[in-house]
Design a protein around this motif. Structure first.
Motif, PDB file in Angstrom:
ATOM      1  N   HIS A  62      -8.896  -7.528  -5.474  1.00 40.94           N
ATOM      2  CA  HIS A  62     -10.164  -7.627  -4.753  1.00 40.94           C
ATOM      3  C   HIS A  62     -11.241  -6.918  -5.555  1.00 40.94           C
ATOM      4  O   HIS A  62     -11.167  -5.709  -5.761  1.00 40.94           O
ATOM      5  CB  HIS A  62     -10.038  -7.001  -3.364  1.00 40.94           C
ATOM      6  CG  HIS A  62     -11.251  -7.165  -2.524  1.00 40.94           C
ATOM      7  ND1 HIS A  62     -11.738  -6.166  -1.715  1.00 40.94           N
ATOM      8  CD2 HIS A  62     -12.107  -8.218  -2.375  1.00 40.94           C
ATOM      9  CE1 HIS A  62     -12.817  -6.594  -1.091  1.00 40.94           C
ATOM     10  NE2 HIS A  62     -13.066  -7.828  -1.465  1.00 40.94           N
ATOM     11  N   TYR A  76      -5.422  -0.935   3.110  1.00 39.92           N
ATOM     12  CA  TYR A  76      -6.673  -1.239   2.403  1.00 39.92           C
ATOM     13  C   TYR A  76      -7.463  -2.309   3.161  1.00 39.92           C
ATOM     14  O   TYR A  76      -8.684  -2.197   3.329  1.00 39.92           O
ATOM     15  CB  TYR A  76      -6.362  -1.714   0.988  1.00 39.92           C
ATOM     16  CG  TYR A  76      -7.578  -2.193   0.222  1.00 39.92           C
ATOM     17  CD1 TYR A  76      -8.435  -1.289  -0.393  1.00 39.92           C
ATOM     18  CD2 TYR A  76      -7.866  -3.557   0.119  1.00 39.92           C
ATOM     19  CE1 TYR A  76      -9.561  -1.724  -1.094  1.00 39.92           C
ATOM     20  CE2 TYR A  76      -8.987  -4.002  -0.580  1.00 39.92           C
ATOM     21  CZ  TYR A  76      -9.829  -3.090  -1.182  1.00 39.92           C
ATOM     22  OH  TYR A  76     -10.938  -3.512  -1.864  1.00 39.92           O
ATOM     23  N   THR A  80     -11.154  -2.249   4.799  1.00 48.75           N
ATOM     24  CA  THR A  80     -12.138  -3.191   4.277  1.00 48.75           C
ATOM     25  C   THR A  80     -12.710  -4.073   5.380  1.00 48.75           C
ATOM     26  O   THR A  80     -13.886  -4.467   5.331  1.00 48.75           O
ATOM     27  CB  THR A  80     -11.509  -4.062   3.171  1.00 48.75           C
ATOM     28  OG1 THR A  80     -10.944  -3.219   2.164  1.00 48.75           O
ATOM     29  CG2 THR A  80     -12.538  -4.978   2.536  1.00 48.75           C
TER      30      THR A  80
END
Length: 218
Positions: A62, A76, A80
């Motif tokens: 990403h 994560y 996000t």
């Protein structure tokens, strides 16, 4: 936002790959997918290392960020995309969900070793060696605990689908493959996970794969 890319292994065998893949599908994230066949030849590890410093799948790409390990990927993504409910909202439920997920992430070695994930076939009664039933009993006990306490809002472990459900999805597939005898609550949960369109998509794709990894077959 830059497109997410998830690098996975064989669908038929890679339980670690299924976890973040299923979570991303369930939470409606759009992502590219790179599939690398595991153990197919001596070069497979170097192919993975093009994306993952650990040489293992899954790995999330990403922007300039590389995230490996299934739990790290899910955490994560939770940071996000914070508007999505990756963990239960209730503090007590969230603590239990995280504990269960961590236990699944690092434990149940007897089950993992003797009942490897395999979506394409059935091995009823196989793999039930010493220690495996204890793992099965522990898993069904914590399923029962979470469902009895927190499932009033839905049919998953904590009502709505959460990271914990993604982490136990490979166990659901194992229980089906090896025809593990389950209590009614656990059996109902298995059916709930199996009927997810994303799970059906994964299973159908796994059955189309032709690679055979002998160490995961009886």
């Amino acid at each position: 936002m830059t497109q997410l890319t998830l690098v996975i292994g064989n669908r038929n065998y890679s339980s670690w790959s299924l976890r973040p893949w299923l979570a991303m599908k369930q939470f409606g994230l759009e992502f590219n997918e790179i599939r690398i066949s595991l153990y197919e030849n001596l070069d497979y590890s170097s192919k993975i290392r093009q994306y993952s410093p650990s040489g293992k799948v899954p790995v999330l790409l990403h922007d300039t960020q590389t995230v490996w390990d299934s739990l790290a990927i899910c955490e994560y993504l939770a940071e996000t995309f914070p508007t999505l409910q990756w963990w239960p909202e209730d503090k007590v439920a969230r603590a239990l969900a995280r504990s269960m997920t961590a236990e699944m992430h690092s434990g149940f070695q007897k089950l993992r070793q003797n009942m490897p994930m395999n979506c394409r076939t059935k091995y009823p009664g196989k793999g039930l060696v010493s220690g495996v039933q204890q793992d099965i009993d522990r898993i069904t006990n914590i399923w029962q605990e979470s469902r009895q306490k927190f499932w009033s809002g839905g049919n998953f472990l904590f009502g709505n689908f959460a990271i914990a459900d993604a982490f136990f999805a490979p166990v659901v597939l194992r229980f089906v493959t090896y025809d593990v005898q389950l209590d009614p609550v656990s059996r109902n949960y298995v059916e709930t996970v199996l009927t997810l369109p994303a799970m059906q998509e994964w299973i159908k794709a796994a059955k189309r794969e032709t690679e055979v990894i002998s160490q995961y077959e009886f």
